[in-house]
Design a protein around this motif. Sequence first.
Motif, PDB file in Angstrom:
ATOM      1  N   ARG A 123      43.022  21.590  69.335  1.00 46.92           N
ATOM      2  CA  ARG A 123      43.142  21.432  70.841  1.00 46.92           C
ATOM      3  C   ARG A 123      44.397  20.729  71.137  1.00 46.92           C
ATOM      4  NH1 ARG A 123      37.759  18.764  71.025  1.00 46.92           N
ATOM      5  NH2 ARG A 123      38.172  16.657  70.841  1.00 46.92           N
ATOM      6  N   GLY A 124      45.154  20.932  72.126  1.00 44.60           N
ATOM      7  CA  GLY A 124      46.200  19.834  72.572  1.00 44.60           C
ATOM      8  C   GLY A 124      47.583  20.659  72.184  1.00 44.60           C
ATOM      9  N   ARG A 125      47.745  21.747  71.453  1.00 48.12           N
ATOM     10  CA  ARG A 125      48.931  22.251  70.829  1.00 48.12           C
ATOM     11  C   ARG A 125      50.028  22.546  71.921  1.00 48.12           C
ATOM     12  NH1 ARG A 125      48.312  26.394  66.049  1.00 48.12           N
ATOM     13  NH2 ARG A 125      47.568  27.549  67.842  1.00 48.12           N
ATOM     14  N   ASP A 126      49.358  22.863  73.263  1.00 49.57           N
ATOM     15  CA  ASP A 126      50.154  23.116  74.449  1.00 49.57           C
ATOM     16  C   ASP A 126      50.601  21.760  75.316  1.00 49.57           C
ATOM     17  OD1 ASP A 126      49.920  25.866  73.986  1.00 49.57           O
ATOM     18  OD2 ASP A 126      48.193  26.278  75.503  1.00 49.57           O
ATOM     19  N   ILE A 127      50.317  20.692  74.844  1.00 48.12           N
ATOM     20  CA  ILE A 127      50.830  19.556  75.652  1.00 48.12           C
ATOM     21  C   ILE A 127      52.133  19.276  75.608  1.00 48.12           C
ATOM     22  CG2 ILE A 127      50.420  16.993  76.023  1.00 48.12           C
ATOM     23  CD1 ILE A 127      47.517  17.492  74.937  1.00 48.12           C
ATOM     24  N   ALA A 128      52.672  19.526  74.447  1.00 52.67           N
ATOM     25  CA  ALA A 128      54.145  18.969  74.044  1.00 52.67           C
ATOM     26  C   ALA A 128      54.721  19.842  73.034  1.00 52.67           C
ATOM     27  CB  ALA A 128      54.383  17.530  74.163  1.00 52.67           C
ATOM     28  N   PRO A 129      54.459  21.214  72.924  1.00 53.18           N
ATOM     29  CA  PRO A 129      54.793  21.962  71.712  1.00 53.18           C
ATOM     30  C   PRO A 129      56.470  21.615  71.275  1.00 53.18           C
ATOM     31  CG  PRO A 129      54.703  23.444  73.642  1.00 53.18           C
ATOM     32  CD  PRO A 129      54.176  22.072  74.029  1.00 53.18           C
ATOM     33  N   HIS A 130      56.722  21.771  70.238  1.00 56.48           N
ATOM     34  CA  HIS A 130      57.973  21.514  69.383  1.00 56.48           C
ATOM     35  C   HIS A 130      58.445  20.194  69.818  1.00 56.48           C
ATOM     36  CE1 HIS A 130      57.542  26.011  69.076  1.00 56.48           C
ATOM     37  NE2 HIS A 130      57.449  25.873  70.382  1.00 56.48           N
ATOM     38  N   SER A 131      57.584  19.048  69.907  1.00 58.47           N
ATOM     39  CA  SER A 131      58.164  17.714  70.145  1.00 58.47           C
ATOM     40  C   SER A 131      57.955  17.078  69.111  1.00 58.47           C
ATOM     41  CB  SER A 131      57.735  17.374  71.723  1.00 58.47           C
ATOM     42  OG  SER A 131      56.441  17.052  71.554  1.00 58.47           O
ATOM     43  N   HIS A 132      58.230  15.714  69.444  1.00 55.75           N
ATOM     44  CA  HIS A 132      57.953  14.428  68.389  1.00 55.75           C
ATOM     45  C   HIS A 132      57.055  13.600  69.119  1.00 55.75           C
ATOM     46  CE1 HIS A 132      58.335  11.406  65.467  1.00 55.75           C
ATOM     47  NE2 HIS A 132      58.300  10.500  66.548  1.00 55.75           N
ATOM     48  N   ALA A 133      55.790  13.437  68.673  1.00 58.98           N
ATOM     49  CA  ALA A 133      54.619  12.567  68.969  1.00 58.98           C
ATOM     50  C   ALA A 133      54.499  11.316  68.363  1.00 58.98           C
ATOM     51  CB  ALA A 133      53.427  13.540  69.039  1.00 58.98           C
ATOM     52  N   GLU A 134      54.920  10.270  68.973  1.00 52.45           N
ATOM     53  CA  GLU A 134      54.570   8.779  68.265  1.00 52.45           C
ATOM     54  C   GLU A 134      52.908   8.618  68.565  1.00 52.45           C
ATOM     55  OE1 GLU A 134      56.499   6.633  67.174  1.00 52.45           O
ATOM     56  OE2 GLU A 134      58.242   7.846  67.272  1.00 52.45           O
ATOM     57  N   THR A 135      52.425   9.094  69.650  1.00 59.18           N
ATOM     58  CA  THR A 135      50.792   8.895  69.937  1.00 59.18           C
ATOM     59  C   THR A 135      50.378  10.499  69.683  1.00 59.18           C
ATOM     60  OG1 THR A 135      51.164   7.286  71.382  1.00 59.18           O
ATOM     61  CG2 THR A 135      49.236   8.140  71.494  1.00 59.18           C
ATOM     62  N   PRO A 136      49.171  10.408  69.071  1.00 59.17           N
ATOM     63  CA  PRO A 136      48.664  11.814  68.807  1.00 59.17           C
ATOM     64  C   PRO A 136      48.253  12.493  69.997  1.00 59.17           C
ATOM     65  CG  PRO A 136      47.819  10.458  67.091  1.00 59.17           C
ATOM     66  CD  PRO A 136      48.360   9.513  68.181  1.00 59.17           C
ATOM     67  N   GLN A 137      48.559  13.682  70.350  1.00 58.08           N
ATOM     68  CA  GLN A 137      48.208  14.553  71.629  1.00 58.08           C
ATOM     69  C   GLN A 137      47.476  15.648  71.236  1.00 58.08           C
ATOM     70  OE1 GLN A 137      51.643  15.344  74.049  1.00 58.08           O
ATOM     71  NE2 GLN A 137      52.567  13.158  73.450  1.00 58.08           N
ATOM     72  N   GLU A 138      47.405  15.921  69.825  1.00 58.55           N
ATOM     73  CA  GLU A 138      46.542  17.255  69.634  1.00 58.55           C
ATOM     74  C   GLU A 138      45.429  16.733  68.293  1.00 58.55           C
ATOM     75  OE1 GLU A 138      49.097  20.189  67.408  1.00 58.55           O
ATOM     76  OE2 GLU A 138      50.823  19.342  68.602  1.00 58.55           O
ATOM     77  N   HIS A 139      44.583  17.380  68.469  1.00 62.13           N
ATOM     78  CA  HIS A 139      43.249  17.014  67.681  1.00 62.13           C
ATOM     79  C   HIS A 139      42.708  18.336  66.935  1.00 62.13           C
ATOM     80  CE1 HIS A 139      39.085  15.878  66.676  1.00 62.13           C
ATOM     81  NE2 HIS A 139      39.622  14.593  66.438  1.00 62.13           N
ATOM     82  N   TYR A 140      42.414  18.050  65.452  1.00 62.05           N
ATOM     83  CA  TYR A 140      41.991  19.158  64.632  1.00 62.05           C
ATOM     84  C   TYR A 140      40.538  18.884  64.154  1.00 62.05           C
ATOM     85  CZ  TYR A 140      46.565  20.657  65.261  1.00 62.05           C
ATOM     86  OH  TYR A 140      47.831  21.160  65.973  1.00 62.05           O
ATOM     87  N   LEU A 141      39.766  19.644  63.932  1.00 61.63           N
ATOM     88  CA  LEU A 141      38.558  19.417  63.382  1.00 61.63           C
ATOM     89  C   LEU A 141      38.390  20.485  62.429  1.00 61.63           C
ATOM     90  CD1 LEU A 141      35.615  18.502  62.889  1.00 61.63           C
ATOM     91  CD2 LEU A 141      34.952  20.336  64.462  1.00 61.63           C
ATOM     92  N   ILE A 142      38.396  19.993  61.078  1.00 57.84           N
ATOM     93  CA  ILE A 142      38.596  20.720  59.781  1.00 57.84           C
ATOM     94  C   ILE A 142      37.309  20.578  59.216  1.00 57.84           C
ATOM     95  CG2 ILE A 142      39.621  21.313  57.524  1.00 57.84           C
ATOM     96  CD1 ILE A 142      42.133  20.174  58.826  1.00 57.84           C
ATOM     97  N   SER A 143      36.403  21.697  59.102  1.00 53.95           N
ATOM     98  CA  SER A 143      35.205  21.823  58.563  1.00 53.95           C
ATOM     99  C   SER A 143      35.213  22.615  57.250  1.00 53.95           C
ATOM    100  CB  SER A 143      34.031  22.540  59.134  1.00 53.95           C
ATOM    101  OG  SER A 143      33.910  21.811  60.468  1.00 53.95           O
TER     102      SER A 143
END
Length: 172
Positions: A123-143
């Motif tokens: 989730r969150g990949r549409d917030i600022a795609p193709h950019s640099h993120a100092e603070t995380p804007q995307e979250h991944y859950l890997i099971s």
Amino acid sequence: MTKPVRTATADLFVGYGHFSVTDYDADIPELGPAYANGLVGVDSGGAAVLTGTATGKVTVTLQVLHAEPGSIELDGWDEVSEVSLDSEEGFILVHNTMVGPPRELDEIAYVGPGTYRVRVHARGRDIAPHSHAETPQEHYLISVWPAPEAPATVHKQTDRFGHEVRTQWKKP
């Protein structure tokens, strides 16, 4: 739901719009298989997970399980897909190919060498795609859990970034 063997969360630095789930000494996975579903794909080097963030930090939560979860969590996630990953070494970790893994995200293959199922939620990949993120804007859950080889499965595809990737991949 199956009770996790271990759960951990860490910020992971990503580069070139992806991170990997691989054996410790595996080759860098090719991105092509991930473009097909817009999120995650596997080749002989391991699994590649595509991020909207080109470089910077994303947050990853890892659940190591004994068996397949009893249900698939879709609410609150934009994309959910799963793949099978063969671990020859029995030492799988989540990492950026340029930077070592956060300590919290290593040693996934707790039963040793074999085949594991890897389900990735994003989730969150549409917030600022193709950019640099100092603070995380995307979250991944890997099971991750031990399981026989099975075809890649898509459970949910709703973000614009994933659609963009899938559309570009299908062009001749």
